[in-house]
Design a protein around this motif. Structure first.
Motif, short mmCIF file in Angstrom:
data_model
loop_
_atom_site.label_atom_id
_atom_site.label_comp_id
_atom_site.label_asym_id
_atom_site.label_seq_id
_atom_site.Cartn_x
_atom_site.Cartn_y
_atom_site.Cartn_z
N ALA A 70 37.80 49.33 34.69
CA ALA A 70 36.36 49.21 34.47
C ALA A 70 36.02 47.92 33.72
CB ALA A 70 35.85 50.41 33.70
N LEU A 71 36.90 47.53 32.79
CA LEU A 71 36.57 46.36 31.98
C LEU A 71 37.02 45.06 32.62
CD1 LEU A 71 37.32 47.78 28.42
CD2 LEU A 71 35.11 47.47 29.55
N ASN A 72 38.00 45.12 33.52
CA ASN A 72 38.51 43.87 34.10
C ASN A 72 38.07 43.61 35.52
OD1 ASN A 72 40.31 42.66 31.98
ND2 ASN A 72 41.07 44.77 32.04
N ILE A 73 37.35 44.58 36.11
CA ILE A 73 36.95 44.43 37.50
C ILE A 73 36.00 43.23 37.66
CG2 ILE A 73 34.99 46.03 37.38
CD1 ILE A 73 35.79 46.98 40.17
N GLY A 74 35.24 42.95 36.58
CA GLY A 74 34.33 41.80 36.63
C GLY A 74 35.08 40.51 36.86
N GLY A 75 36.23 40.37 36.19
CA GLY A 75 37.03 39.17 36.35
C GLY A 75 37.55 39.03 37.78
N ILE A 76 37.95 40.18 38.36
CA ILE A 76 38.45 40.15 39.73
C ILE A 76 37.32 39.73 40.67
CG2 ILE A 76 39.49 41.54 41.57
CD1 ILE A 76 40.46 43.42 39.22
N GLY A 77 36.13 40.32 40.45
CA GLY A 77 34.97 39.98 41.28
C GLY A 77 34.63 38.51 41.21
N ARG A 78 34.76 37.94 40.01
CA ARG A 78 34.44 36.53 39.83
C ARG A 78 35.37 35.63 40.61
NH1 ARG A 78 32.69 37.51 34.75
NH2 ARG A 78 34.74 37.73 33.86
N ALA A 79 36.63 36.07 40.76
CA ALA A 79 37.63 35.19 41.37
C ALA A 79 37.50 35.11 42.89
CB ALA A 79 39.04 35.68 41.00
N VAL A 80 36.81 36.06 43.50
CA VAL A 80 36.67 36.05 44.96
C VAL A 80 35.39 35.32 45.35
CG1 VAL A 80 36.54 37.48 47.03
CG2 VAL A 80 37.84 38.27 45.07
N PRO A 81 35.50 34.25 46.13
CA PRO A 81 34.28 33.53 46.51
C PRO A 81 33.46 34.33 47.51
CG PRO A 81 36.28 32.33 47.19
CD PRO A 81 36.71 33.65 46.69
N THR A 82 32.19 34.54 47.22
CA THR A 82 31.30 35.32 48.10
C THR A 82 31.28 34.78 49.51
OG1 THR A 82 29.78 35.00 46.28
CG2 THR A 82 29.07 36.44 48.04
N TYR A 83 31.17 33.46 49.58
CA TYR A 83 31.05 32.84 50.91
C TYR A 83 32.28 33.18 51.75
CZ TYR A 83 31.01 29.29 54.50
OH TYR A 83 31.06 28.66 55.71
N ALA A 84 33.46 33.05 51.15
CA ALA A 84 34.69 33.33 51.90
C ALA A 84 34.75 34.79 52.33
CB ALA A 84 35.90 32.98 51.04
N LEU A 85 34.35 35.69 51.43
CA LEU A 85 34.38 37.12 51.77
C LEU A 85 33.42 37.40 52.93
CD1 LEU A 85 35.57 39.88 50.87
CD2 LEU A 85 33.44 40.24 49.69
N LEU A 86 32.25 36.78 52.87
CA LEU A 86 31.28 36.95 53.96
C LEU A 86 31.87 36.47 55.29
CD1 LEU A 86 27.77 35.97 52.60
CD2 LEU A 86 28.30 37.93 54.02
#
Lengths: 261, 237
Positions: A70-86
């Motif tokens: 719960a506390l570290n998921i934000g860091g994981i989310g930050r590391a993935v580029p939105t554009y690439a995921l899209l």
């Protein structure tokens, strides 16, 4: 999209001229359509994220597990580029592709971290004395969660929702880069055709929409905060620590918002 | 029937049968045959990150010190950073285009603006959290303003400031991808190429490298913080 490019000036006066022309807004795929698409996709993604993140956050907080995630998921989310995921989702076979399901899933994935973190933190920070009192009154786990922990988690949960909403409104813009609509399309069209008017108009509208979300939900938050404080007789949450806790979570979720865009 | 037969012939060992032709997501052949291109993109990505972080740290330090000391600067800086963070990256890149031009510089300026919002907030929070006793003790020992800042306030603000720096660095790695608009997106250039040519291996490889880079940078910064704040070793987080 060809005629607005051809007519009118290109400077700031051109932007005004473009924005003041009623046809800019009302024609097919005009700004009204794009605005509706933008709000629609954002709302859908926020809804999906909330349906996933809030129950999971409440449950994990209630049983006191999953803190690391719960506390570290934000860091994981930050590391993935939105554009690439899209782009990854757009290249996936049906039901994905350059369509609303892909956009919703990608945006929802970026909206889950701040919601989960804030919900979990809110439940964990519920006054232990109140939780003990509830248990002493013979409340079941479910009642405890629903009547004690959830109300006490409300301020943080709401600030998480506000941050997530602002983030998703800003991020929906990227959809315009992978063949989707929304206001990002206006910016992208302006970018490709080197028409600054479209870029400024689109960017300005997104920024206004994000600010309106921030201010509007901020007002809702303050209102519900006031009501809950009036409601409880010995409500322990004095506005100042409550706010600073929300603000603290805010700075971390703000970073998440950044990556997401 | 014909299709099945043709497929089995290909699988039986035709030279042309490989993961590139089949457009698979995971394709080692892509990595080996395009290694130069991938390395060049990675290099650009890292270069943009380093320049962005260097410039933002240099700008954030004086801004944060000023904001810490002067009330109106603090209001202005914190207000401006709230506005900056609501501007979507695509809008930010596009709005800077007419001002700065079609180059990597535009990407760096946009990324610096985003990093500054996090860095300045982290530094100000760190400076605010410096215990009053430590400052009083230093003043009592005759420390001047500059020496107080350099030897007491900044070192004590480091842990909080580093939290901001980590967020800024990881966000910058991810955000750089949008720089493909200016042909300066590092690994984002590969993602965009992969989108236009429907090349799955290119998109997945670039995305994974981007995430790995972000994680590595984060770990490096954690190591750097531990090295810079030896008195905190053994303290959690």
């Amino acid at each position: 999209m060809a005629d607005p490019v051809a007519q009118g000036g290109r400077g700031v006066s051109g932007v005004l001229e473009y924005l003041l022309d009623p046809a800019t807004w009302t024609r097919e795929d005009g700004l009204v359509d794009r605005l509706v698409e933008h709000v629609g996709i954002s709302a859908l993604a926020l809804l999906v994220a909330a349906v996933v993140a809030i129950p999971v956050g409440l449950w994990l907080g209630h049983v006191g597990r999953g803190g690391f995630v719960a506390l570290n998921i934000g860091g994981i989310g930050r590391a993935v580029p939105t554009y690439a995921l899209l782009v990854l989702l757009v290249l996936m076979p049906a039901p994905f592709g350059a369509n609303v399901p892909s956009f919703t899933v990608a945006l929802a994935l970026f909206t889950i971290p701040p919601l989960l973190t804030n919900t979990w933190t809110g439940v964990r920070e519920a006054d232990p004395a109140a939780v003990d009192a509830g248990r002493g009154l013979g409340m079941s786990g479910w009642q405890l969660l629903w009547r004690v922990e959830l109300p006490m988690a409300m301020p943080l949960l709401l600030s998480g929702l506000r941050l997530a909403a602002v983030q998703v409104v800003a991020t929906t813009t990227v959809v315009g880069l992978v063949g989707g609509g929304a206001l990002g399309r206006v910016i992208n069209t302006g970018f490709v055709s080197q028409d600054t008017r479209l870029v400024i108009a689109g960017a300005g509208l997104v920024a206004l929409l994000a600010l309106a979300t921030e201010v509007g939900l901020g007002a809702v938050e303050r209102r519900s905060g006031r009501r809950s404080r009036r409601g409880g007789d010995d409500a322990p949450e004095d506005p100042v620590p409550g706010r600073s806790a929300g603000e603290g979570a805010g700075t971390s979720a703000q970073g998440a918002a950044q990556a997401a865009r | 029937m014909i299709d099945v037969a043709a497929g089995s012939v290909l699988h039986a060992g035709s030279v042309a049968d490989n993961c590139l032709l089949r457009n698979e997501w995971v394709c080692p052949l892509y990595v080996t045959t395009r290694s130069e291109q991938i390395l060049a993109a990675l290099q650009q990505h890292v270069a943009i990150l380093l320049v962005t972080l260097a410039v933002s740290v240099l700008l954030a330090l004086p801004l944060a010190v000023l904001a810490h000391r002067t009330a109106w600067v603090r209001g202005f800086v914190l207000g401006a950073s709230t506005v900056v963070y609501t501007i979507p990256s695509l809008a930010m890149f596009s709005l800077l285009l007419p001002v700065i031009g079609f180059s990597a510089r535009t990407v760096v300026v946009a990324l610096v603006l985003y990093s500054l919002t996090v860095l300045v907030r982290g530094l100000v929070a760190g400076l605010d959290a410096v215990p009053g006793e430590a400052v009083d003790a230093a003043v009592g020992m005759g420390y001047g303003r500059w020496r107080l800042l350099r030897e007491v306030q900044l070192p004590l603000a480091l842990p909080t400031a580093f939290a901001g720096l980590r967020i800024a660095a990881v966000s910058t790695v991810a955000l750089t991808t949008i720089g493909f608009l200016f042909d300066s997106g590092g690994l984002g250039n590969l993602v965009n190429q992969g989108l236009t040519s429907y090349f799955k291996a290119e998109v997945l490889t670039a995305t994974v490298l981007c995430v790995v880079l972000a994680v590595l940078v984060d770990l490096l910064l954690v190591g750097l913080r531990r090295w810079l704040t030896p008195w905190r070793r053994g303290v959690a987080a």
